[in-house]
Design an enzyme around this catalytic site. Sequence first.
Site, PDB file in Angstrom:
ATOM      1  N   ASP A   1      36.834  29.357  14.195  1.00  0.00           N
ATOM      2  CA  ASP A   1      37.663  28.263  13.688  1.00  0.00           C
ATOM      3  C   ASP A   1      39.042  28.196  14.317  1.00  0.00           C
ATOM      4  O   ASP A   1      39.847  27.350  13.919  1.00  0.00           O
ATOM      5  CB  ASP A   1      37.834  28.401  12.169  1.00  0.00           C
ATOM      6  CG  ASP A   1      38.739  29.575  11.791  1.00  0.00           C
ATOM      7  OD1 ASP A   1      38.509  30.691  12.306  1.00  0.00           O
ATOM      8  OD2 ASP A   1      39.677  29.376  11.008  1.00  0.00           O
TER       9      ASP A   1
ATOM     10  N   ASP B   1      36.848  34.789   8.202  1.00  0.00           N
ATOM     11  CA  ASP B   1      37.803  33.983   7.435  1.00  0.00           C
ATOM     12  C   ASP B   1      38.000  32.613   8.088  1.00  0.00           C
ATOM     13  O   ASP B   1      38.371  32.527   9.263  1.00  0.00           O
ATOM     14  CB  ASP B   1      39.154  34.702   7.357  1.00  0.00           C
ATOM     15  CG  ASP B   1      39.065  36.018   6.605  1.00  0.00           C
ATOM     16  OD1 ASP B   1      39.313  36.027   5.397  1.00  0.00           O
ATOM     17  OD2 ASP B   1      38.720  37.032   7.242  1.00  0.00           O
TER      18      ASP B   1
ATOM     19  N   ASP C   1      32.851  34.337  13.356  1.00  0.00           N
ATOM     20  CA  ASP C   1      34.104  34.769  12.752  1.00  0.00           C
ATOM     21  C   ASP C   1      33.900  34.718  11.239  1.00  0.00           C
ATOM     22  O   ASP C   1      32.920  34.122  10.755  1.00  0.00           O
ATOM     23  CB  ASP C   1      35.225  33.828  13.205  1.00  0.00           C
ATOM     24  CG  ASP C   1      36.529  34.097  12.480  1.00  0.00           C
ATOM     25  OD1 ASP C   1      36.983  35.256  12.481  1.00  0.00           O
ATOM     26  OD2 ASP C   1      37.087  33.139  11.896  1.00  0.00           O
TER      27      ASP C   1
END
Length: 231
Positions: free
Chosen positions: A173, A13, A11
């Site tokens: 995240d 961001d 991922d």
Amino acid sequence: MTTTAPTLVFDLDGTLADTAHDLIATLNVLLAREGRPKVAPEAARSLVGAGARALIERGFALDGAPPPPEQVDPLVQDFLAHYEAHIADESRLFPGALTALDRFAAAGFRLAVCTNKPERLAKLLLEKLEAADRFAAICGRGTFPMHKPDPRTLLLTIEAAGGDPRRAVMVGDSKTDVDTAKNAGAPVVAVDFGYTDVPVSELGPDRIISHFDDLWDATHAILRAPAPGRT
């Protein structure tokens, strides 16, 4: 018969890059223009991670009133235009990320990005952060007809990188990332320093890391483990 090199899919961001300040700064430009109070960068954990539209809706809702539906699309376009011009004012790769990428690349891993950030902006950000050339594929919103947590997004990203989904690991995240990996039948490493208001320990990832220095051991532990149903 040769074995396909493992693929590591990240991922963006909150996982590879700390982008909260630039995202929140752009949101604050719109809030100020509409006479709304600004939000602090610390609000990123509960606001960032689901795309520009959700960020705008959540940011405006903090003042008690989300934007009228007819204003959302124009706000999104204004957000994206301003954000593109300021995409790397303060955004940086998280500590140890670049070193980790280079270590995995030197070991023969295929590297890819699977993000819900628009593909063009994802590539622009990684170019600004001098990391784009590490990846065999950078896939974002618009690359495919679907987006995370649809498992096809991850599977198609692995395919675009020339990898094998049976030898791939997702790194993310948030719940979106963990759900995407699980839906695709792929193991997932969660970082605990990203943008989620739910602790990643409650999301059921295969491993949790607190620094990119720990990713090597976490990934190899996963790859050495027998696949479900295999002895």
